[in-house]
Design a protein around this motif. Structure first.
Motif, short mmCIF file in Angstrom:
data_model
loop_
_atom_site.label_atom_id
_atom_site.label_comp_id
_atom_site.label_asym_id
_atom_site.label_seq_id
_atom_site.Cartn_x
_atom_site.Cartn_y
_atom_site.Cartn_z
N ALA A 1 0.94 -1.71 -0.74
CA ALA A 1 -0.10 0.03 0.05
C ALA A 1 1.00 0.87 0.07
CB ALA A 1 -0.77 0.01 0.83
N PHE A 2 0.78 1.82 -0.80
CA PHE A 2 1.09 3.34 -0.97
C PHE A 2 0.75 4.32 -0.10
CE2 PHE A 2 2.50 0.94 -5.18
CZ PHE A 2 3.92 0.86 -4.64
N SER A 3 1.39 5.76 0.54
CA SER A 3 0.31 6.28 1.45
C SER A 3 1.28 7.79 1.61
CB SER A 3 -0.43 6.19 2.28
OG SER A 3 0.75 5.63 3.07
N VAL A 4 0.26 8.67 1.31
CA VAL A 4 0.92 9.77 1.92
C VAL A 4 1.09 10.57 3.79
CG1 VAL A 4 0.95 13.16 1.43
CG2 VAL A 4 1.44 11.24 -0.60
N GLN A 5 2.14 10.59 4.15
CA GLN A 5 1.46 10.78 5.87
C GLN A 5 0.85 11.54 5.73
OE1 GLN A 5 5.87 10.72 6.66
NE2 GLN A 5 5.62 9.13 8.48
N LYS A 6 -0.45 11.71 7.06
CA LYS A 6 -1.22 12.64 6.89
C LYS A 6 -1.02 13.59 8.22
CE LYS A 6 -6.08 13.68 6.82
NZ LYS A 6 -7.55 12.37 6.92
N THR B 1 -7.72 7.20 -7.25
CA THR B 1 -8.57 6.82 -6.18
C THR B 1 -7.50 6.99 -4.62
OG1 THR B 1 -10.03 5.58 -6.73
CG2 THR B 1 -9.37 5.78 -4.91
N ILE B 2 -7.74 8.39 -3.54
CA ILE B 2 -7.48 8.07 -2.89
C ILE B 2 -7.98 8.38 -1.67
CG2 ILE B 2 -5.93 9.80 -1.40
CD1 ILE B 2 -5.13 11.31 -3.60
N THR B 3 -8.11 7.82 0.02
CA THR B 3 -8.52 7.74 0.66
C THR B 3 -8.99 8.11 2.11
OG1 THR B 3 -7.25 6.57 1.99
CG2 THR B 3 -8.62 4.93 0.50
N LYS B 4 -9.31 8.48 2.96
CA LYS B 4 -9.24 10.24 3.58
C LYS B 4 -8.07 9.60 4.76
CE LYS B 4 -12.00 7.22 7.64
NZ LYS B 4 -13.13 7.53 8.44
N ASP B 5 -7.57 8.32 4.45
CA ASP B 5 -6.62 8.40 5.64
C ASP B 5 -5.11 8.37 4.59
OD1 ASP B 5 -7.27 7.61 8.02
OD2 ASP B 5 -7.62 5.74 7.36
N GLN B 6 -5.16 8.69 2.93
CA GLN B 6 -4.26 9.60 2.07
C GLN B 6 -3.97 8.19 1.71
OE1 GLN B 6 -3.53 13.87 2.70
NE2 GLN B 6 -1.80 12.93 2.97
N ARG B 7 -4.53 6.56 1.58
CA ARG B 7 -3.53 6.04 0.42
C ARG B 7 -4.05 6.35 -0.81
NH1 ARG B 7 -4.91 -0.06 0.68
NH2 ARG B 7 -3.65 -1.26 -0.11
N LEU B 8 -3.03 5.75 -1.29
CA LEU B 8 -3.15 5.84 -2.94
C LEU B 8 -3.10 4.86 -3.61
CD1 LEU B 8 0.13 8.02 -3.08
CD2 LEU B 8 -2.14 8.76 -3.01
N PHE B 9 -4.47 4.45 -5.09
CA PHE B 9 -4.44 2.70 -5.63
C PHE B 9 -4.35 3.68 -6.86
CE2 PHE B 9 -7.56 2.82 -1.42
CZ PHE B 9 -7.37 1.21 -1.71
N ILE B 10 -2.81 3.06 -6.91
CA ILE B 10 -1.97 3.07 -8.20
C ILE B 10 -1.79 1.58 -9.01
CG2 ILE B 10 0.47 3.73 -8.93
CD1 ILE B 10 -0.41 5.72 -7.23
N PRO B 11 -2.86 1.97 -10.04
CA PRO B 11 -3.28 0.56 -10.89
C PRO B 11 -2.40 0.04 -11.24
CG PRO B 11 -3.43 2.74 -12.36
CD PRO B 11 -3.19 2.96 -10.91
N TYR B 12 -1.58 -1.33 -11.40
CA TYR B 12 0.11 -1.80 -12.03
C TYR B 12 -0.85 -1.74 -13.71
CZ TYR B 12 2.54 -5.86 -13.15
OH TYR B 12 4.06 -6.25 -13.73
N ASP B 13 -0.03 -0.91 -14.86
CA ASP B 13 -0.33 -1.14 -16.10
C ASP B 13 0.85 -0.98 -16.73
OD1 ASP B 13 -0.90 0.45 -18.21
OD2 ASP B 13 -2.89 0.52 -17.62
N SER B 14 1.61 -1.54 -17.32
CA SER B 14 2.40 -2.38 -18.23
C SER B 14 3.02 -0.20 -19.52
CB SER B 14 2.57 -3.15 -18.84
OG SER B 14 2.04 -3.48 -19.53
#
Length: 208
Positions: free
Chosen positions: A47-52, A73-86
């Motif tokens: 999981a990738f995130s930006v420290q809040k 897509t970014i959650t309230k906890d600032q997790r970044l949903f990064i797709p896996y896409d070549s």
């Protein structure tokens, strides 16, 4: 709490230091996601995130190429949903974040964690989670360090609020994080929780 290994300042620190907005190369995310994808891990993910913090609040984000831009897509906890896409890698995509505050105070982190959490586990499932975390963390250290890496000390069960852990019939009140050591896991007969943990992550302290 210190996150696993695994804070990815080593991947992204040079770009995070830029002023708002922040732009990160997608390729750095892709390389980590590729390791997970190739491993076919059933129970763990990264999981990738930006420290809040007050100084670093994400307003929104996009993944952009020369041809297109799609919302991130970014959650309230600032997790970044990064797709896996070549294709995004081939097109040298950028992950663009709009930050309210001082962008130089932002830090991108990466954490190995269980894909899903629930209120009860059997020993076999927890052992598989532990094993997959060991394997993934070892792979991420890269050559030659993966051959000298130590197994994790156990599992961190992280809760948002006060919780109760019932381990082998023993009731244990918990505030914050409960650490399940390798030794405790080896002798585990039953584990139930008053609520599903927010995160199950590797406990990387020495020993266990």
């Amino acid at each position: 709490m210190k996150k696993t290994l695994l804070y990815c300042g080593l991947l992204f620190s040079s770009t995070v230091a830029q002023a708002t907005p922040i732009s990160l190369e997608y390729q750095g995310f892709y390389q980590r996601l590729k390791q997970v994808n190739k491993g076919h891990y059933q129970l763990v993910e990264i999981a990738f995130s930006v420290q809040k913090s007050k100084e670093c609040k994400i307003i929104d984000g996009q993944i952009a190429t020369e041809k297109s831009t799609v919302p991130l897509t970014i959650t309230k906890d600032q997790r970044l949903f990064i797709p896996y896409d070549s294709e995004l890698k081939s097109e040298r995509a950028l992950v663009n974040l709009n930050v309210e505050g001082d962008a130089t105070s932002c830090a991108i982190s990466m954490q190995v964690r269980a894909k899903n959490t629930k209120q009860a586990y059997d020993k076999a499932e927890l052992l598989q989670i532990q094993s997959e975390m060991n394997t993934l963390l070892s792979q991420m250290q890269g050559f030659p360090m993966r051959y000298f890496s130590s197994d994790i000390a156990g599992l961190n069960l992280e809760f948002d609020t006060e919780a109760v852990v019932t381990l082998n019939g023993k009731i244990i009140p918990v505030t914050g994080t409960y650490r399940l050591s390798r030794k405790a896991l080896a002798s585990l007969e039953s584990l139930s929780l008053s609520q599903a943990p927010k995160v199950i992550s590797p406990w990387t302290a020495a020993g266990g």
